[in-house]
Motif scaffolding. Sequence first.
Motif, PDB file in Angstrom:
ATOM      1  N   ALA A 190      38.367 -24.598 -35.625  1.00 19.14           N
ATOM      2  CA  ALA A 190      39.360 -25.648 -35.376  1.00 19.14           C
ATOM      3  C   ALA A 190      38.999 -26.469 -34.142  1.00 19.14           C
ATOM      4  O   ALA A 190      39.141 -27.696 -34.137  1.00 19.14           O
ATOM      5  CB  ALA A 190      40.740 -25.011 -35.205  1.00 19.14           C
ATOM      6  N   ILE A 191      38.544 -25.789 -33.090  1.00 17.52           N
ATOM      7  CA  ILE A 191      38.156 -26.509 -31.867  1.00 17.52           C
ATOM      8  C   ILE A 191      36.988 -27.455 -32.166  1.00 17.52           C
ATOM      9  O   ILE A 191      36.968 -28.600 -31.694  1.00 17.52           O
ATOM     10  CB  ILE A 191      37.795 -25.503 -30.757  1.00 17.52           C
ATOM     11  N   LYS A 192      36.047 -26.991 -32.960  1.00 22.08           N
ATOM     12  CA  LYS A 192      34.913 -27.856 -33.320  1.00 22.08           C
ATOM     13  C   LYS A 192      35.386 -29.062 -34.116  1.00 22.08           C
ATOM     14  O   LYS A 192      34.931 -30.196 -33.897  1.00 22.08           O
ATOM     15  CB  LYS A 192      33.886 -27.044 -34.128  1.00 22.08           C
ATOM     16  N   LYS A 193      36.316 -28.838 -35.032  1.00 17.62           N
ATOM     17  CA  LYS A 193      36.842 -29.942 -35.836  1.00 17.62           C
ATOM     18  C   LYS A 193      37.580 -30.954 -34.967  1.00 17.62           C
ATOM     19  O   LYS A 193      37.523 -32.165 -35.207  1.00 17.62           O
ATOM     20  CB  LYS A 193      37.771 -29.392 -36.923  1.00 17.62           C
ATOM     21  N   ALA A 194      38.272 -30.464 -33.942  1.00 22.42           N
ATOM     22  CA  ALA A 194      38.987 -31.376 -33.034  1.00 22.42           C
ATOM     23  C   ALA A 194      38.001 -32.270 -32.277  1.00 22.42           C
ATOM     24  O   ALA A 194      38.220 -33.477 -32.137  1.00 22.42           O
ATOM     25  CB  ALA A 194      39.834 -30.563 -32.061  1.00 22.42           C
ATOM     26  N   PHE A 195      36.915 -31.682 -31.783  1.00 24.94           N
ATOM     27  CA  PHE A 195      35.910 -32.485 -31.084  1.00 24.94           C
ATOM     28  C   PHE A 195      35.212 -33.447 -32.050  1.00 24.94           C
ATOM     29  O   PHE A 195      34.915 -34.587 -31.693  1.00 24.94           O
ATOM     30  CB  PHE A 195      34.895 -31.580 -30.391  1.00 24.94           C
ATOM     31  N   GLU A 196      34.946 -32.991 -33.261  1.00 25.71           N
ATOM     32  CA  GLU A 196      34.310 -33.877 -34.256  1.00 25.71           C
ATOM     33  C   GLU A 196      35.230 -35.045 -34.604  1.00 25.71           C
ATOM     34  O   GLU A 196      34.758 -36.162 -34.834  1.00 25.71           O
ATOM     35  CB  GLU A 196      33.965 -33.064 -35.507  1.00 25.71           C
ATOM     36  N   THR A 197      36.539 -34.779 -34.629  1.00 20.24           N
ATOM     37  CA  THR A 197      37.507 -35.854 -34.895  1.00 20.24           C
ATOM     38  C   THR A 197      37.396 -36.934 -33.831  1.00 20.24           C
ATOM     39  O   THR A 197      37.443 -38.133 -34.129  1.00 20.24           O
ATOM     40  CB  THR A 197      38.933 -35.270 -34.927  1.00 20.24           C
TER      41      THR A 197
END
Length: 248
Positions: A190-197
């Motif tokens: 989830a943290i990775k997805k937030a940064f990718e967003t």
Amino acid sequence: MIKVAGRPESLTDKQMHYCPGCTHGIIHRLVAEVMDELGIREKTIGVAPVGCSVLAYEYFNCDMHEAAHGRAPAVATGIKRVLPDKVVFTYQGDGDLASIGTAEIVHAANRGEKITTIFVNNAIYGMTGGQMAPTTLLGQKATTAPYGRDAEKAGYPIRVSEMLSTLTGVAYIARVSVHNPQHIRKAKKAIKKAFETQLEGKGFSLVEVLSTCPTNWGLTPIEALKWLEENMIPYYPLGEFKTPEEVE
């Protein structure tokens, strides 16, 4: 000998000050691993809060900025607007974000600021001695609620992720936990997805991480992990509350 694990480049070798059993260290590592994997350490600027993680600037091996209590989203907004090519994140506890910083996080999210917030929810004020926080559960004891939180006197615990996910400017909101290895892996995803967003310029992103506070809860580290699973998750359900796909 083959090295199979080590300290992420995005963490310094500074010894952390967190209490035994506190999961801030795990969350720090997940953020650092994500920075390493995305190759963004050199272009990342973090904003440290007031609270237990006030010294986060000593642990992340990237540019860091300190903010006044609750003002991290406002500081991050300024940095991101002046330096739009940078990756900007805030790291905030529930006292910092959900109490004195409520206005800052709501309006930053509503404006769709292209920043990422890591929101650590341990349902109490940790650094200042265990007072009741906006996220303290009903019936949960705190130094300022010795008989347990009473809704008639103190209202109800705020579900920040659910509240923010209703705002149009938000691109990604998720709530995760780090009480066991399975959920730690999900938290990192989830943290990775937030940064990718943020990297994709899609809007505001936030990951709420359910965390422990054995010292102020009066529990052993193992008991605290179990208490989180049995008491916090039923009130703060895990999952994604808004995804970039929903805003496209």
